[in-house]
Motif scaffolding. Structure first.
Motif, PDB file in Angstrom:
ATOM      1  N   PRO A 197     -14.590  -4.492   5.275  1.00 15.26           N
ATOM      2  CA  PRO A 197     -14.519  -4.578   3.810  1.00 15.26           C
ATOM      3  C   PRO A 197     -15.779  -5.193   3.198  1.00 15.26           C
ATOM      4  O   PRO A 197     -16.212  -4.773   2.124  1.00 15.26           O
ATOM      5  N   ALA A 198     -16.375  -6.183   3.865  1.00 13.97           N
ATOM      6  CA  ALA A 198     -17.593  -6.805   3.330  1.00 13.97           C
ATOM      7  C   ALA A 198     -18.740  -5.803   3.261  1.00 13.97           C
ATOM      8  O   ALA A 198     -19.495  -5.771   2.288  1.00 13.97           O
ATOM      9  N   ALA A 199     -18.870  -4.964   4.286  1.00 17.14           N
ATOM     10  CA  ALA A 199     -19.922  -3.959   4.304  1.00 17.14           C
ATOM     11  C   ALA A 199     -19.690  -2.905   3.228  1.00 17.14           C
ATOM     12  O   ALA A 199     -20.636  -2.437   2.575  1.00 17.14           O
ATOM     13  N   LEU A 200     -18.430  -2.527   3.017  1.00 18.48           N
ATOM     14  CA  LEU A 200     -18.113  -1.558   1.970  1.00 18.48           C
ATOM     15  C   LEU A 200     -18.398  -2.128   0.586  1.00 18.48           C
ATOM     16  O   LEU A 200     -18.944  -1.435  -0.275  1.00 18.48           O
ATOM     17  N   ASP A 201     -18.035  -3.393   0.382  1.00 15.84           N
ATOM     18  CA  ASP A 201     -18.297  -4.023  -0.907  1.00 15.84           C
ATOM     19  C   ASP A 201     -19.802  -4.094  -1.183  1.00 15.84           C
ATOM     20  O   ASP A 201     -20.249  -3.829  -2.303  1.00 15.84           O
ATOM     21  N   ARG A 202     -20.559  -4.412  -0.184  1.00 15.85           N
ATOM     22  CA  ARG A 202     -22.015  -4.494  -0.349  1.00 15.85           C
ATOM     23  C   ARG A 202     -22.602  -3.124  -0.657  1.00 15.85           C
ATOM     24  O   ARG A 202     -23.502  -2.978  -1.485  1.00 15.85           O
ATOM     25  N   ALA A 203     -22.094  -2.106   0.020  1.00 12.71           N
ATOM     26  CA  ALA A 203     -22.571  -0.752  -0.218  1.00 12.71           C
ATOM     27  C   ALA A 203     -22.276  -0.300  -1.647  1.00 12.71           C
ATOM     28  O   ALA A 203     -23.110   0.336  -2.299  1.00 12.71           O
ATOM     29  N   ARG A 204     -21.096  -0.648  -2.155  1.00 14.35           N
ATOM     30  CA  ARG A 204     -20.766  -0.298  -3.535  1.00 14.35           C
ATOM     31  C   ARG A 204     -21.704  -0.994  -4.519  1.00 14.35           C
ATOM     32  O   ARG A 204     -22.144  -0.408  -5.512  1.00 14.35           O
ATOM     33  N   ARG A 205     -22.008  -2.276  -4.256  1.00 13.37           N
ATOM     34  CA  ARG A 205     -22.934  -3.003  -5.128  1.00 13.37           C
ATOM     35  C   ARG A 205     -24.330  -2.391  -5.085  1.00 13.37           C
ATOM     36  O   ARG A 205     -25.088  -2.502  -6.039  1.00 13.37           O
ATOM     37  N   ALA A 206     -24.646  -1.749  -3.971  1.00 12.07           N
ATOM     38  CA  ALA A 206     -25.952  -1.098  -3.834  1.00 12.07           C
ATOM     39  C   ALA A 206     -25.980   0.294  -4.448  1.00 12.07           C
ATOM     40  O   ALA A 206     -27.009   0.961  -4.407  1.00 12.07           O
ATOM     41  N   GLY A 207     -24.842   0.732  -5.003  1.00 10.16           N
ATOM     42  CA  GLY A 207     -24.803   2.027  -5.670  1.00 10.16           C
ATOM     43  C   GLY A 207     -24.396   3.184  -4.792  1.00 10.16           C
ATOM     44  O   GLY A 207     -24.521   4.344  -5.206  1.00 10.16           O
ATOM     45  N   VAL A 208     -23.897   2.904  -3.592  1.00 10.18           N
ATOM     46  CA  VAL A 208     -23.465   3.976  -2.693  1.00 10.18           C
ATOM     47  C   VAL A 208     -22.143   4.541  -3.176  1.00 10.18           C
ATOM     48  O   VAL A 208     -21.236   3.782  -3.548  1.00 10.18           O
ATOM     49  N   ARG A 209     -22.015   5.849  -3.189  1.00 13.67           N
ATOM     50  CA  ARG A 209     -20.774   6.490  -3.621  1.00 13.67           C
ATOM     51  C   ARG A 209     -19.771   6.454  -2.484  1.00 13.67           C
ATOM     52  O   ARG A 209     -19.962   7.077  -1.447  1.00 13.67           O
ATOM     53  N   LEU A 210     -18.696   5.705  -2.689  1.00 20.91           N
ATOM     54  CA  LEU A 210     -17.648   5.545  -1.679  1.00 20.91           C
ATOM     55  C   LEU A 210     -16.293   5.763  -2.325  1.00 20.91           C
ATOM     56  O   LEU A 210     -16.155   5.645  -3.551  1.00 20.91           O
ATOM     57  N   PRO A 211     -15.276   6.053  -1.539  1.00 20.19           N
ATOM     58  CA  PRO A 211     -13.935   6.213  -2.111  1.00 20.19           C
ATOM     59  C   PRO A 211     -13.474   4.911  -2.764  1.00 20.19           C
ATOM     60  O   PRO A 211     -13.840   3.814  -2.342  1.00 20.19           O
ATOM     61  N   ASP A 212     -12.668   5.042  -3.796  1.00 19.36           N
ATOM     62  CA  ASP A 212     -12.060   3.881  -4.439  1.00 19.36           C
ATOM     63  C   ASP A 212     -11.182   3.162  -3.406  1.00 19.36           C
ATOM     64  O   ASP A 212     -10.344   3.792  -2.757  1.00 19.36           O
ATOM     65  N   PRO A 213     -11.363   1.849  -3.221  1.00 16.75           N
ATOM     66  CA  PRO A 213     -10.550   1.145  -2.209  1.00 16.75           C
ATOM     67  C   PRO A 213      -9.062   1.271  -2.430  1.00 16.75           C
ATOM     68  O   PRO A 213      -8.265   1.250  -1.496  1.00 16.75           O
ATOM     69  N   ASP A 214      -8.621   1.403  -3.700  1.00 13.42           N
ATOM     70  CA  ASP A 214      -7.197   1.526  -3.978  1.00 13.42           C
ATOM     71  C   ASP A 214      -6.637   2.895  -3.577  1.00 13.42           C
ATOM     72  O   ASP A 214      -5.435   3.043  -3.444  1.00 13.42           O
ATOM     73  N   SER A 215      -7.574   3.872  -3.412  1.00 13.84           N
ATOM     74  CA  SER A 215      -7.107   5.231  -3.096  1.00 13.84           C
ATOM     75  C   SER A 215      -7.147   5.528  -1.609  1.00 13.84           C
ATOM     76  O   SER A 215      -6.712   6.588  -1.166  1.00 13.84           O
ATOM     77  N   VAL A 216      -7.683   4.579  -0.814  1.00 11.41           N
ATOM     78  CA  VAL A 216      -7.793   4.814   0.625  1.00 11.41           C
ATOM     79  C   VAL A 216      -6.496   4.395   1.304  1.00 11.41           C
ATOM     80  O   VAL A 216      -6.050   3.284   1.163  1.00 11.41           O
ATOM     81  N   ALA A 217      -5.954   5.294   2.070  1.00 14.61           N
ATOM     82  CA  ALA A 217      -4.692   5.013   2.788  1.00 14.61           C
ATOM     83  C   ALA A 217      -4.985   4.062   3.931  1.00 14.61           C
ATOM     84  O   ALA A 217      -6.011   4.147   4.587  1.00 14.61           O
ATOM     85  N   PRO A 218      -4.085   3.113   4.220  1.00 13.23           N
ATOM     86  CA  PRO A 218      -4.286   2.196   5.354  1.00 13.23           C
ATOM     87  C   PRO A 218      -4.255   2.956   6.676  1.00 13.23           C
ATOM     88  O   PRO A 218      -3.618   3.969   6.803  1.00 13.23           O
TER      89      PRO A 218
END
Length: 218
Positions: A197-218
């Motif tokens: 999750p920390a790496a994903l959060d950092r990537a989002r802050r860097a402007g990387v297009r990633l799936p919305d965390p609320d839409s990702v199935a566990p």
């Protein structure tokens, strides 16, 4: 390298100076290339001798191409800044590179390989797709032999995450270029399975297009 001692690449004064030069050139191009095209077009229209028109045809097409392309250079400069603000510089001596032969690469695609942050024993190739901005790098990487040109990219500065996107540069830093991971699914975003999750959060802050965390199935 001194740049590696900063929390992010943006904290390095030399990096900020290099980026300021980059964005200044991008904005100047936004003004000068359209002006050059309009000037050539006006001259082209006003010429009375028909054979001289061919002298302006190629410059006219090129300046139109650059004027059309220039907004992407401005956008690219600000994307570079977002990555530099999120990640520190890492220095790699002679990172593995090649031409083709990796998933997602065509026969002429040049790639660089960097360690996976969460699995350092594994490396991930990042493809430098054909683009005017990638030409300097493409001429110096993946050859498999040493020349005066390849020595110019012997040491690579890297700010980013090879699973998503990064800025590469040569010492200075100079020759900024944004590379991004090839999408691994049909939604146009990189697969995020197994990424912390920390790496994903950092990537989002860097402007990387990633799936919305609320839409990702566990």
């Amino acid at each position: 390298m001194p740049a590696t001692h900063h929390c992010t690449a943006w904290d390095d004064p030399a990096t900020r100076r290099a980026w300021a030069k980059l964005v200044t050139c991008a904005f100047l191009g936004q003004l000068l290339w359209p002006a050059a095209w309009l000037a050539l077009l006006a001259w082209y229209v006003s010429m009375s001798v028909s054979w001289t028109l061919w002298l302006f045809f190629v410059p006219l097409l090129y300046t139109f191409y650059r004027a059309f392309l220039q907004p992407a250079y401005v956008s690219w400069a600000f994307r570079t800044r977002r990555l530099l603000r999120a990640y520190p510089w890492q220095v790699f001596e002679e990172p593995r590179s090649g031409i083709g032969e990796v998933p997602g690469a065509t026969a002429g695609d040049v790639w660089l390989s960097f360690p996976d942050p969460e699995c350092p024993d594994e490396t991930l190739p990042m493809i430098l797709k054909v683009h005017v901005r990638s030409m300097w790098w493409r001429r110096r990487l993946g050859r498999g032999y040493t020349t005066a040109k390849t020595l110019q990219a012997r040491q690579v500065w890297f700010a980013g995450d090879p699973r998503f996107a990064a800025v590469i540069a040569v010492p200075g830093p100079r020759r900024f270029h944004v590379v991004q991971q090839h999408p691994r699914n049909n939604r146009g975003v990189t697969d995020t399975r197994g990424v912390s999750p920390a790496a994903l959060d950092r990537a989002r802050r860097a402007g990387v297009r990633l799936p919305d965390p609320d839409s990702v199935a566990p």
